[in-house]
Design an enzyme around this catalytic site. Sequence first.
Site, short mmCIF file in Angstrom:
data_model
loop_
_atom_site.label_atom_id
_atom_site.label_comp_id
_atom_site.label_asym_id
_atom_site.label_seq_id
_atom_site.Cartn_x
_atom_site.Cartn_y
_atom_site.Cartn_z
N ALA A 75 0.83 -1.21 0.00
CA ALA A 75 0.00 0.00 0.00
C ALA A 75 0.86 1.26 0.00
O ALA A 75 0.48 2.27 -0.59
CB ALA A 75 -0.94 -0.01 1.21
N THR A 76 2.00 1.22 0.64
CA THR A 76 2.86 2.40 0.66
C THR A 76 3.26 2.78 -0.76
O THR A 76 3.17 3.95 -1.16
CB THR A 76 4.11 2.17 1.54
N ASN A 155 -6.57 3.60 10.23
CA ASN A 155 -5.83 2.50 10.83
C ASN A 155 -5.80 2.55 12.35
O ASN A 155 -5.68 1.53 13.00
CB ASN A 155 -4.40 2.48 10.28
N GLN A 183 -7.17 -0.54 5.22
CA GLN A 183 -7.82 -1.17 6.38
C GLN A 183 -9.24 -1.63 6.07
O GLN A 183 -9.84 -2.33 6.87
CB GLN A 183 -7.86 -0.19 7.56
N SER A 203 -3.49 -3.48 0.50
CA SER A 203 -2.31 -4.31 0.72
C SER A 203 -2.69 -5.73 1.09
O SER A 203 -3.72 -5.96 1.71
CB SER A 203 -1.52 -3.68 1.87
N GLY A 204 -1.86 -6.70 0.71
CA GLY A 204 -2.16 -8.10 0.99
C GLY A 204 -2.12 -8.46 2.47
O GLY A 204 -2.98 -9.19 2.97
N CYS A 330 6.25 5.98 23.20
CA CYS A 330 7.16 6.49 24.23
C CYS A 330 8.54 5.88 24.02
O CYS A 330 9.14 5.33 24.91
CB CYS A 330 6.61 6.13 25.61
#
Lengths: 406, 137
Positions: A75-76, A155, A183, A203-204, A330
């Site tokens: 997806a990116t 997401n 998503q 995305s897979g 954090c």
Amino acid sequence: MELNLPIYLDNNATTPMDPRVLEAMLPYFVEKFGNAASRNHSFGWVAEEAVDYAREQVAKLINADAKEVIFTSGATEANNLAIKGVFEMYASKGNHIITATTEHKAVLDACKHVEKMGGQVTYLEVQPDGLIDLQQLESAITDKTILIAIMYGNNEIGVIQPVKEISAIARKHGVLFFTDATQAVGKVPVDVLADGIDLMSFSGHKMYGPKGVGVLYVRRKNPRVKVTAQMDGGGHERGMRSGTLNVTGIVGLGKACELCMNEMADEAERLSAMRDKLEKALLQIEEAYVNGNTDHRLPHTANISFKYVEGEGLMMGFNKNIALSSGSACTSASLEPSYVLKALGLGDDLAHSSLRFGLGRFTTEDQIDFTIDAITTTVLKLREMSPLWEMYKEGVDIDAIEWAHH
Amino acid sequence: MAYSDKVIDHYSNPKNVGTLDKSKSNVGTGLVGAPECGDVMRLQIEVDEESGLISDAKFKTFGCGSAIASSSLATEWLKGKTVDQALAIDNMDIVEELNLPPVKIHCSVLAEDAIKAAINDYRVKNGLTELAEVTAH
């Protein structure tokens, strides 16, 4: 049935692969190893046939034509191709893109890149429930606007944007509409025709398929959409994405889509029932809040803040047994809480106190029961240890204290 | 990121969680950090006026496991020390004892600040001058 530990509740990060997907992929590693672009022998034909079949499986799930499916590495890459590819392809028409502050980093950073290349980007603020304001969207459109990039389902909080309404606005102004549906595809019905989507990424590995494979849907009719390739080479995927096709990954993604197509409705019902049970039980805890709109939400996602306890400290109480994600990262001296939660207007304290639950195909009811107990126990224990909880209980106004900032 | 066994132990069985009566003249209270940074520590010492030794120490911490462990360890170390000895506790001692990774060093800094703030509060209550370097971090 015996309880399976550790419990995986981070399915928005990645899903385990369905064994049926693996089974479909296996022959294409060793036995049927051909290059789908080899046109002159049977090894190539077998691979091409498998890719064609997978393309049909993918297209069917989103109600597209197989030719509109462009395979990518994930997806990116698909997000980058959509945003940069439209920006370059439609440069003569305009240079303005509209997106939202709660988008995935891959969309936001691709937009930042566009800005560096001389483009203009409007980042819409979201409402406190995470939904964009449609009027704000429409009034952000100028005669230079070429693309609206708004995600399908978020997401972190699972909020589903009003995709049909967005596409109607885009259509009315002759602007393309791209949605990151990573998503959403395979979790809720996504129909590129009914939803009016021009470009869509997914995305897979978020839908029980393999990692390293994804899709950019590019509409071919009404309007015919084109993107400038971001990878130069052999001209695969109708010239939009060069590179030897990841046959095993594509076969796996195809199978994953087929399974989602057949099982999505039942699965969504089962997961939302468990999610609601989890959420209802955890909201019994004092000062616990759900983040994001609960009426327009992915069926498997919940994001809850437990005020006066810190997310990472909270996770430490059960992360041997339960894997989930916190809105508080954090891990650096800057202690940045989630930008998505902050975009909803949450104070840093609440953003630091949040947990994201991502249920999945293999989540069981007894795992949810275990999780409810473990989290409730840990929250109560940490509150006994929290100076903020003590102050809250004593009626001290924590916001009025002048805190020293490091 | 994996936590060290010592951090896990302090997190699971924190020592000296609680509250001392801050209105007493021999109790010093230090409250450091900020909710929006994800860390708030409150550390208290009670000084035995005859011996000059710290007879009790308590903490409450809002923060990650390393912050909780740092403050729990600090209270253990404080008990039985004189106020001057307590001032000598350095954050790097805490880092070493708990095997804190670099990204968690700020937790130890916060614990040292909390110790100094508690001592300062005690000093001011007892007519002594305020320490200069407490806000140095």
